[in-house]
Motif scaffolding. Structure first.
Motif, PDB file in Angstrom:
ATOM      1  N   GLY A  58     -32.189  24.309   7.131  1.00 57.96           N
ATOM      2  CA  GLY A  58     -31.011  24.895   6.835  1.00 57.96           C
ATOM      3  C   GLY A  58     -30.663  26.136   7.417  1.00 57.96           C
ATOM      4  O   GLY A  58     -29.885  26.653   7.593  1.00 57.96           O
ATOM      5  N   ALA A  59     -31.947  27.044   7.703  1.00 55.68           N
ATOM      6  CA  ALA A  59     -31.870  28.243   7.949  1.00 55.68           C
ATOM      7  C   ALA A  59     -31.771  28.256   9.681  1.00 55.68           C
ATOM      8  O   ALA A  59     -33.100  28.255  10.515  1.00 55.68           O
ATOM      9  CB  ALA A  59     -33.101  28.958   7.775  1.00 55.68           C
ATOM     10  N   LYS A  60     -30.781  28.288  10.356  1.00 57.39           N
ATOM     11  CA  LYS A  60     -30.514  28.269  11.619  1.00 57.39           C
ATOM     12  C   LYS A  60     -30.374  29.492  12.248  1.00 57.39           C
ATOM     13  O   LYS A  60     -29.697  30.506  11.551  1.00 57.39           O
ATOM     14  CB  LYS A  60     -29.181  27.168  11.973  1.00 57.39           C
ATOM     15  CG  LYS A  60     -29.498  25.896  11.471  1.00 57.39           C
ATOM     16  CD  LYS A  60     -28.416  25.054  11.581  1.00 57.39           C
ATOM     17  CE  LYS A  60     -28.810  23.521  11.157  1.00 57.39           C
ATOM     18  NZ  LYS A  60     -27.800  22.578  11.333  1.00 57.39           N
ATOM     19  N   ILE A  61     -30.783  29.760  13.353  1.00 54.33           N
ATOM     20  CA  ILE A  61     -30.347  30.773  14.174  1.00 54.33           C
ATOM     21  C   ILE A  61     -29.606  30.681  15.518  1.00 54.33           C
ATOM     22  O   ILE A  61     -30.055  29.597  16.142  1.00 54.33           O
ATOM     23  CB  ILE A  61     -31.708  31.879  14.378  1.00 54.33           C
ATOM     24  CG1 ILE A  61     -31.345  33.184  14.854  1.00 54.33           C
ATOM     25  CG2 ILE A  61     -32.721  30.917  15.104  1.00 54.33           C
ATOM     26  CD1 ILE A  61     -32.401  34.170  14.565  1.00 54.33           C
ATOM     27  N   SER A  62     -28.904  31.332  16.040  1.00 52.38           N
ATOM     28  CA  SER A  62     -28.231  31.100  17.384  1.00 52.38           C
ATOM     29  C   SER A  62     -29.045  31.398  18.538  1.00 52.38           C
ATOM     30  O   SER A  62     -29.817  32.362  18.448  1.00 52.38           O
ATOM     31  CB  SER A  62     -26.881  31.897  17.381  1.00 52.38           C
ATOM     32  OG  SER A  62     -27.221  33.347  17.914  1.00 52.38           O
ATOM     33  N   GLY A  92     -30.813  26.815  31.260  1.00 51.91           N
ATOM     34  CA  GLY A  92     -30.859  26.051  30.226  1.00 51.91           C
ATOM     35  C   GLY A  92     -29.998  26.969  29.125  1.00 51.91           C
ATOM     36  O   GLY A  92     -29.577  28.106  29.308  1.00 51.91           O
ATOM     37  N   ARG A  93     -29.811  26.493  27.950  1.00 44.80           N
ATOM     38  CA  ARG A  93     -28.956  27.180  26.971  1.00 44.80           C
ATOM     39  C   ARG A  93     -29.444  28.567  26.607  1.00 44.80           C
ATOM     40  O   ARG A  93     -28.847  29.460  26.623  1.00 44.80           O
ATOM     41  CB  ARG A  93     -28.660  26.293  25.765  1.00 44.80           C
ATOM     42  CG  ARG A  93     -27.778  25.294  26.222  1.00 44.80           C
ATOM     43  CD  ARG A  93     -27.494  24.294  25.235  1.00 44.80           C
ATOM     44  NE  ARG A  93     -28.508  23.594  24.792  1.00 44.80           N
ATOM     45  CZ  ARG A  93     -28.615  22.614  23.689  1.00 44.80           C
ATOM     46  NH1 ARG A  93     -27.359  22.530  22.824  1.00 44.80           N
ATOM     47  NH2 ARG A  93     -29.659  22.429  23.090  1.00 44.80           N
ATOM     48  N   ASP A 119     -25.855  26.754  18.992  1.00 47.78           N
ATOM     49  CA  ASP A 119     -24.902  27.408  20.192  1.00 47.78           C
ATOM     50  C   ASP A 119     -23.751  28.346  19.479  1.00 47.78           C
ATOM     51  O   ASP A 119     -22.853  28.580  20.249  1.00 47.78           O
ATOM     52  CB  ASP A 119     -24.381  26.261  20.926  1.00 47.78           C
ATOM     53  CG  ASP A 119     -25.330  25.634  21.686  1.00 47.78           C
ATOM     54  OD1 ASP A 119     -26.477  26.243  22.284  1.00 47.78           O
ATOM     55  OD2 ASP A 119     -25.469  24.313  22.012  1.00 47.78           O
ATOM     56  N   GLU A 120     -24.163  28.744  18.232  1.00 49.71           N
ATOM     57  CA  GLU A 120     -23.277  29.442  17.638  1.00 49.71           C
ATOM     58  C   GLU A 120     -23.092  30.982  18.426  1.00 49.71           C
ATOM     59  O   GLU A 120     -24.232  31.439  19.144  1.00 49.71           O
ATOM     60  CB  GLU A 120     -23.400  29.899  16.287  1.00 49.71           C
ATOM     61  CG  GLU A 120     -23.425  28.580  15.241  1.00 49.71           C
ATOM     62  CD  GLU A 120     -22.166  28.099  15.205  1.00 49.71           C
ATOM     63  OE1 GLU A 120     -21.068  28.823  15.150  1.00 49.71           O
ATOM     64  OE2 GLU A 120     -21.855  26.916  15.551  1.00 49.71           O
ATOM     65  N   PRO A 121     -22.164  31.958  18.164  1.00 45.73           N
ATOM     66  CA  PRO A 121     -22.076  33.204  18.996  1.00 45.73           C
ATOM     67  C   PRO A 121     -23.452  34.196  18.371  1.00 45.73           C
ATOM     68  O   PRO A 121     -23.726  33.818  17.224  1.00 45.73           O
ATOM     69  CB  PRO A 121     -20.910  33.993  18.483  1.00 45.73           C
ATOM     70  CG  PRO A 121     -20.060  32.639  17.960  1.00 45.73           C
ATOM     71  CD  PRO A 121     -21.006  31.649  17.450  1.00 45.73           C
ATOM     72  N   TYR A 122     -23.650  35.234  18.896  1.00 49.12           N
ATOM     73  CA  TYR A 122     -24.286  36.269  18.625  1.00 49.12           C
ATOM     74  C   TYR A 122     -24.077  36.774  17.090  1.00 49.12           C
ATOM     75  O   TYR A 122     -22.901  37.039  16.841  1.00 49.12           O
ATOM     76  CB  TYR A 122     -24.468  37.285  19.432  1.00 49.12           C
ATOM     77  CG  TYR A 122     -25.260  38.560  19.041  1.00 49.12           C
ATOM     78  CD1 TYR A 122     -26.607  38.773  18.993  1.00 49.12           C
ATOM     79  CD2 TYR A 122     -24.536  39.593  18.572  1.00 49.12           C
ATOM     80  CE1 TYR A 122     -27.410  39.628  18.392  1.00 49.12           C
ATOM     81  CE2 TYR A 122     -25.366  40.899  17.878  1.00 49.12           C
ATOM     82  CZ  TYR A 122     -26.821  40.782  17.908  1.00 49.12           C
ATOM     83  OH  TYR A 122     -27.372  41.866  17.377  1.00 49.12           O
ATOM     84  N   ARG A 123     -25.064  36.938  16.280  1.00 46.94           N
ATOM     85  CA  ARG A 123     -24.889  37.472  15.057  1.00 46.94           C
ATOM     86  C   ARG A 123     -26.043  38.586  14.776  1.00 46.94           C
ATOM     87  O   ARG A 123     -27.125  38.037  15.210  1.00 46.94           O
ATOM     88  CB  ARG A 123     -24.759  36.614  13.786  1.00 46.94           C
ATOM     89  CG  ARG A 123     -23.526  35.809  13.855  1.00 46.94           C
ATOM     90  CD  ARG A 123     -23.155  35.145  12.406  1.00 46.94           C
ATOM     91  NE  ARG A 123     -21.809  34.405  12.408  1.00 46.94           N
ATOM     92  CZ  ARG A 123     -21.813  33.159  12.522  1.00 46.94           C
ATOM     93  NH1 ARG A 123     -22.786  32.432  13.108  1.00 46.94           N
ATOM     94  NH2 ARG A 123     -20.640  32.728  12.679  1.00 46.94           N
TER      95      ARG A 123
END
Length: 196
Positions: A165-169, A10-11, A145-149
């Motif tokens: 709205g507070a999303k996390i990758s 999985g992702r 699915d954004e890159p690591y931050r």
């Protein structure tokens, strides 16, 4: 360390597997269809398995779960199977605003019933079982699915109100889960990975 990763195709499971290998760990990656694990590495062993069935793990391993489902019952069955297998530690991915984090998340978390509906009791039962076994449950917000931050991990006492709205990758959540495997801070507790 030796890590066993559930739902490795999985992702979130893919991010956990790749990052664990990058950190030098030995990984047993479990998936229903191992051909969907798009990684090859000398420290990677792919195992066909279903989290809801009996699992066999090395007692010294740390199990990390990226398991998600659209069917009620799968998560609680998976949690019970992992606990019965007797790993050294369990690090489980849950959803912020459910179960132990519902009160901290506030009224905004009620929107989760629109997304998860009848799966919420299953999520809560799985989380509660893992917590009772001394594991760590990561309650993440909306995953991308954004890159690591770089982010930070806090306990429920520092939890912000639930915010769609507070999303996390997934990459950031995977890194936080691996940090917990390497340096336990939240054994038997809920941890919240937050975007930086």
């Amino acid at each position: 360390m030796h890590l066993t990763i559930l739902a490795a195709s999985g992702r979130t499971g893919s991010a956990l597997t790749r990052q664990a290998l990058d950190r030098g760990h030995t990984v047993t990656a479990i998936a229903r269809d191992v051909s969907r694990i798009a990684l090859d590495h000398p420290n990677l062993r792919k195992v066909t398995g279903d989290a809801s069935g009996p699992l066999t793990v090395d007692p010294g391993t740390v199990v990390l779960s990226g398991l998600g489902t659209d069917r009620p019952g799968v998560l609680s069955e998976g949690a019970q199977a992992v606990i019965a297998a007797g790993p050294r530690r369990i690090i489980w991915l849950g959803a912020y605003g459910t179960g132990a984090s519902a009160q901290a998340a506030g009224e905004g978390a009620e929107v989760l019933w629109k997304f998860f509906g009848d799966r919420i009791p299953d999520k809560v039962a799985a989380d509660d079982a893992v917590l009772a076994a001394g594991g760590t449950v990561f309650h993440a917000g909306v995953l991308t699915d954004e890159p690591y931050r770089p982010g930070r991990t806090v306990g429920l006492d520092e939890a912000p109100p639930f915010d769609l709205g507070a999303k996390i990758s997934r990459e950031t959540v995977a890194a936080a889960m691996l940090d917990e495997a390497e340096n336990p801070r939240f054994a038997g507790a809920v941890a919240l990975p937050l975007a930086g």
